[in-house]
Design a protein around this motif. Structure first.
Motif, PDB file in Angstrom:
ATOM      1  N   ASP A  67       0.823  -1.223   0.000  1.00  0.00           N
ATOM      2  CA  ASP A  67       0.000   0.000   0.000  1.00  0.00           C
ATOM      3  C   ASP A  67       0.852   1.266   0.000  1.00  0.00           C
ATOM      4  O   ASP A  67       0.333   2.367  -0.088  1.00  0.00           O
ATOM      5  CB  ASP A  67      -0.982  -0.002   1.171  1.00  0.00           C
ATOM      6  CG  ASP A  67      -0.371   0.468   2.479  1.00  0.00           C
ATOM      7  OD1 ASP A  67       0.868   0.424   2.617  1.00  0.00           O
ATOM      8  OD2 ASP A  67      -1.135   0.875   3.367  1.00  0.00           O
ATOM      9  N   GLY A  71      -2.391   3.706   3.113  1.00  0.00           N
ATOM     10  CA  GLY A  71      -3.405   3.380   4.108  1.00  0.00           C
ATOM     11  C   GLY A  71      -3.292   4.273   5.334  1.00  0.00           C
ATOM     12  O   GLY A  71      -4.286   4.817   5.826  1.00  0.00           O
ATOM     13  N   PHE A  72      -2.066   4.443   5.804  1.00  0.00           N
ATOM     14  CA  PHE A  72      -1.831   5.309   6.960  1.00  0.00           C
ATOM     15  C   PHE A  72      -2.117   6.769   6.595  1.00  0.00           C
ATOM     16  O   PHE A  72      -2.626   7.543   7.405  1.00  0.00           O
ATOM     17  CB  PHE A  72      -0.381   5.140   7.419  1.00  0.00           C
ATOM     18  CG  PHE A  72      -0.164   5.485   8.869  1.00  0.00           C
ATOM     19  CD1 PHE A  72      -1.045   5.056   9.841  1.00  0.00           C
ATOM     20  CD2 PHE A  72       0.929   6.246   9.254  1.00  0.00           C
ATOM     21  CE1 PHE A  72      -0.842   5.364  11.174  1.00  0.00           C
ATOM     22  CE2 PHE A  72       1.146   6.559  10.587  1.00  0.00           C
ATOM     23  CZ  PHE A  72       0.246   6.120  11.552  1.00  0.00           C
ATOM     24  N   GLN A  75      -5.832   7.338   6.743  1.00  0.00           N
ATOM     25  CA  GLN A  75      -6.248   7.496   8.140  1.00  0.00           C
ATOM     26  C   GLN A  75      -5.996   8.924   8.617  1.00  0.00           C
ATOM     27  O   GLN A  75      -6.867   9.559   9.219  1.00  0.00           O
ATOM     28  CB  GLN A  75      -5.479   6.494   9.000  1.00  0.00           C
ATOM     29  CG  GLN A  75      -5.821   6.502  10.459  1.00  0.00           C
ATOM     30  CD  GLN A  75      -4.933   5.579  11.270  1.00  0.00           C
ATOM     31  OE1 GLN A  75      -4.530   5.891  12.379  1.00  0.00           O
ATOM     32  NE2 GLN A  75      -4.608   4.419  10.726  1.00  0.00           N
ATOM     33  N   GLU A 155      -9.017   1.719   7.171  1.00  0.00           N
ATOM     34  CA  GLU A 155      -8.212   2.884   7.555  1.00  0.00           C
ATOM     35  C   GLU A 155      -9.068   4.148   7.601  1.00  0.00           C
ATOM     36  O   GLU A 155      -8.830   5.035   8.428  1.00  0.00           O
ATOM     37  CB  GLU A 155      -7.051   3.070   6.574  1.00  0.00           C
ATOM     38  CG  GLU A 155      -6.090   1.898   6.492  1.00  0.00           C
ATOM     39  CD  GLU A 155      -5.465   1.588   7.842  1.00  0.00           C
ATOM     40  OE1 GLU A 155      -5.264   2.516   8.644  1.00  0.00           O
ATOM     41  OE2 GLU A 155      -5.183   0.402   8.094  1.00  0.00           O
ATOM     42  N   ARG A 158     -10.744   4.104  10.842  1.00  0.00           N
ATOM     43  CA  ARG A 158      -9.788   4.504  11.878  1.00  0.00           C
ATOM     44  C   ARG A 158      -9.634   6.017  11.907  1.00  0.00           C
ATOM     45  O   ARG A 158      -9.544   6.622  12.976  1.00  0.00           O
ATOM     46  CB  ARG A 158      -8.431   3.832  11.632  1.00  0.00           C
ATOM     47  CG  ARG A 158      -8.434   2.342  11.892  1.00  0.00           C
ATOM     48  CD  ARG A 158      -7.112   1.689  11.520  1.00  0.00           C
ATOM     49  NE  ARG A 158      -7.149   0.282  11.826  1.00  0.00           N
ATOM     50  CZ  ARG A 158      -6.867  -0.246  13.014  1.00  0.00           C
ATOM     51  NH1 ARG A 158      -6.500   0.542  14.001  1.00  0.00           N
ATOM     52  NH2 ARG A 158      -6.947  -1.544  13.216  1.00  0.00           N
ATOM     53  N   GLY A 159      -9.584   6.623  10.733  1.00  0.00           N
ATOM     54  CA  GLY A 159      -9.491   8.074  10.681  1.00  0.00           C
ATOM     55  C   GLY A 159     -10.704   8.755  11.283  1.00  0.00           C
ATOM     56  O   GLY A 159     -10.598   9.843  11.857  1.00  0.00           O
ATOM     57  N   ASN A 206     -13.484  -5.977   4.763  1.00  0.00           N
ATOM     58  CA  ASN A 206     -13.135  -4.790   3.986  1.00  0.00           C
ATOM     59  C   ASN A 206     -14.335  -4.260   3.217  1.00  0.00           C
ATOM     60  O   ASN A 206     -14.529  -3.043   3.096  1.00  0.00           O
ATOM     61  CB  ASN A 206     -11.992  -5.109   3.020  1.00  0.00           C
ATOM     62  CG  ASN A 206     -10.676  -5.346   3.736  1.00  0.00           C
ATOM     63  OD1 ASN A 206     -10.556  -5.077   4.921  1.00  0.00           O
ATOM     64  ND2 ASN A 206      -9.703  -5.858   3.014  1.00  0.00           N
TER      65      ASN A 206
END
Length: 503
Positions: A67, A71-72, A75, A155, A158-159, A206
């Motif tokens: 990725d 992905g981070f 987020q 993600e 999560r954000g 997902n």
């Protein structure tokens, strides 16, 4: 007459315990069902099928590197843009990431289809079952290609600081995966069917995350017409740093085994792994507390809330200290029976126990210095500095481990992990976070240690349990659980009351 509006509770506080509890439910479910499923598959598949299964899923584990840090980045962007209301910008960013991942998934699928023959020949699958293994291979990598783009949406949740939703979806898929494979084994289904069940249940969370995330972002569109690479370029520095940090952490996690293999031979790795396993378990359980910190820090940083960031660091660091310390104490005191329980070994070599103690202390030190601070700084513009520190930690770990391995064997490799963990954490990472938040080390220490009264209760309870109820030589889960409960329950009850006021 004026109306006084109550101060709204910060979003990270509203969901903190829900997120943390779901983290532990997910982790414990995966552990328990994973152990049972491992034994069922080990006994229910042929040696070749089990080896093929293990190889495929080990390759899947490296999929995190594909990725490229996006992905981070997703987020972080969702946490920031939802705080500032920049919905158009967020739509362009998420659309560009999603359709980039779709393109990569197509290329990934074509690549693995193209190398199917050489791959199967290289691992020497039995000729009589070549068709079965070929079909299993195609099912697995087709599922991997489908799963890859939709991995963006956990993600996004999560954000939004709804980690609990992502966790419940993941937990549900673990349960469905377990049930599906057990049923398939019971009815003696073919190996490709078992692969299909496993891949399908991996895809489900997902897809569920896509639905749940977009329900919470009605202002956001994922139309391919919004694809604009320039919006990703603005985040590219962060993405690359996040990717390299992930890559370096992955290499660090595997470097000790490589050092041992090349310096002393593969025969000693098992003895090291036996000591390492308890430290790994401690790290896994304690880090669940900090899972919500990254999106919370991004949200607060985007809002310019420096006081909120300071509160986030102080309170979560104190909570980490209060919970990690008793767990570390229990693991250190009952290390030998814990190793026996996890490995099934009847007698434990002294070097293995020493490795376990060293790595336990390394995890404990890392939790106090790195766990909260790194997650917060990562979202506050410090990703490049953190990358430098991660590389310093990894290179030092590798270099010291190689040097000490020749003199002290597996214990030297463990010391090679401990030394940079302590020095980088206490001398570089923690001071950098305190400077950013304008906190002095003395005041920080006073705040953290100011709530340590429950630990003063834990110490005599642990001593009394060890003295008056020594561990039986046979070990076992039940005796360990009883002694752990007697030692830690009073302190954890006290901690629970303090935490209610703290958070």
């Amino acid at each position: 007459m004026s109306v006084i509006n109550p101060v709204e509770t910060p979003i990270w506080k509203r969901y903190f315990w829900r997120n943390t509890a779901s983290n532990y439910v997910r982790t414990i479910t995966r552990l328990l069902l994973g152990v049972v499923l491992f034994r069922l598959l080990f006994s229910g598949l042929t040696a070749a099928e089990f080896g093929f299964w293990s190889l495929l899923w080990s390759l899947f584990g490296y999929g995190i590197l594909l990725d490229f840090g996006f992905g981070f980045t997703a987020q972080k962007a969702v946490a920031e843009k939802s705080a500032t209301g920049e919905w158009d910008e967020l739509s362009r960013l998420l659309s560009t990431m999603l359709w980039t991942f779709v393109g990569l998934a197509v290329l990934l699928g074509l690549f693995f289809f193209a190398i199917r023959g050489p791959f199967l020949e290289a691992i020497e699958v039995p000729d009589s079952d070549y068709g079965m293994y070929s079909l299993s291979y195609l099912i697995f990598f087709a599922g991997l290609a489908l799963t890859f783009p939709f991995g963006l949406f956990p993600e996004v949740l999560r954000g939004l600081q709804r980690i609990d939703i992502a966790n419940w979806l993941n937990t549900g898929s673990v349960v469905l995966n377990f049930i599906g494979i057990v049923v398939a084994l019971y009815f003696e289904a073919s190996f490709p069917v078992i692969i299909l069940v496993s891949v399908f249940t991996t895809l489900l969370p997902n897809m569920g995350a896509l639905v749940m995330a977009m329900r919470r972002l009605p202002q956001v569109s994922l139309s391919p017409r919004l694809f604009q690479w320039r919006v990703v370029k603005s985040q590219l520095g962060f993405s690359i740093a996040a990717y390299l940090i992930t890559f370096s952490n992955l290499l660090m996690a595997k470097s000790d085994q490589a050092v041992l293999g090349f310096t002393m031979g593969v025969g000693v790795i098992a003895a090291y792994q036996a000591g390492y396993k308890v430290a790994e378990m401690l790290n896994m359980f304690t880090r669940q507390l900090q899972d919500a910190l990254s999106p919370a820090a991004a949200h607060l940083n985007a809002s310019g809330d420096s006081a909120g960031l300071r509160e986030l660091l102080l309170k979560t660091s104190k909570l980490t200290f209060l919970i990690t310390t008793p767990l570390y104490g229990l693991c250190a005191v009952y290390l030998e029976p814990l190793i026996q329980l996890l490995t099934g070994m009847e007698s434990i070599e002294s070097d293995t126990i020493l490795v376990g103690q060293i790595l336990l202390f390394a995890v404990f030190s890392s939790q106090l210095t790195n766990s909260c601070t790194k997650r917060i700084l990562m979202m506050c513009g410090y990703e490049k500095k953190l990358l430098g520190l991660s590389l310093l930690d990894g290179i030092s770990n590798l270099g010291i481990s190689v040097v000490l391995a020749f003199s002290f064997g597996i214990v030297g490799v463990a010391i090679g992990t401990l030394i940079p963990t302590i020095l980088v954490g206490w001398l570089l990472v923690l001071p950098m976070a305190l400077r950013y938040l304008n906190l002095g080390m003395i005041n920080y220490s006073k705040y953290i240690l100011g709530g340590a009264a429950p630990l003063l209760l834990f110490a005599p309870c642990l001593w009394a349990t060890v003295y008056f109820l020594p561990m039986p030589a046979a070990g076992g889960f039940v005796p360990l659980a009883i002694r752990g409960a007697l030692s830690a329950t009073p302190a954890f009850i006290w901690i629970a009351f303090k935490v209610r006021k703290l958070m």
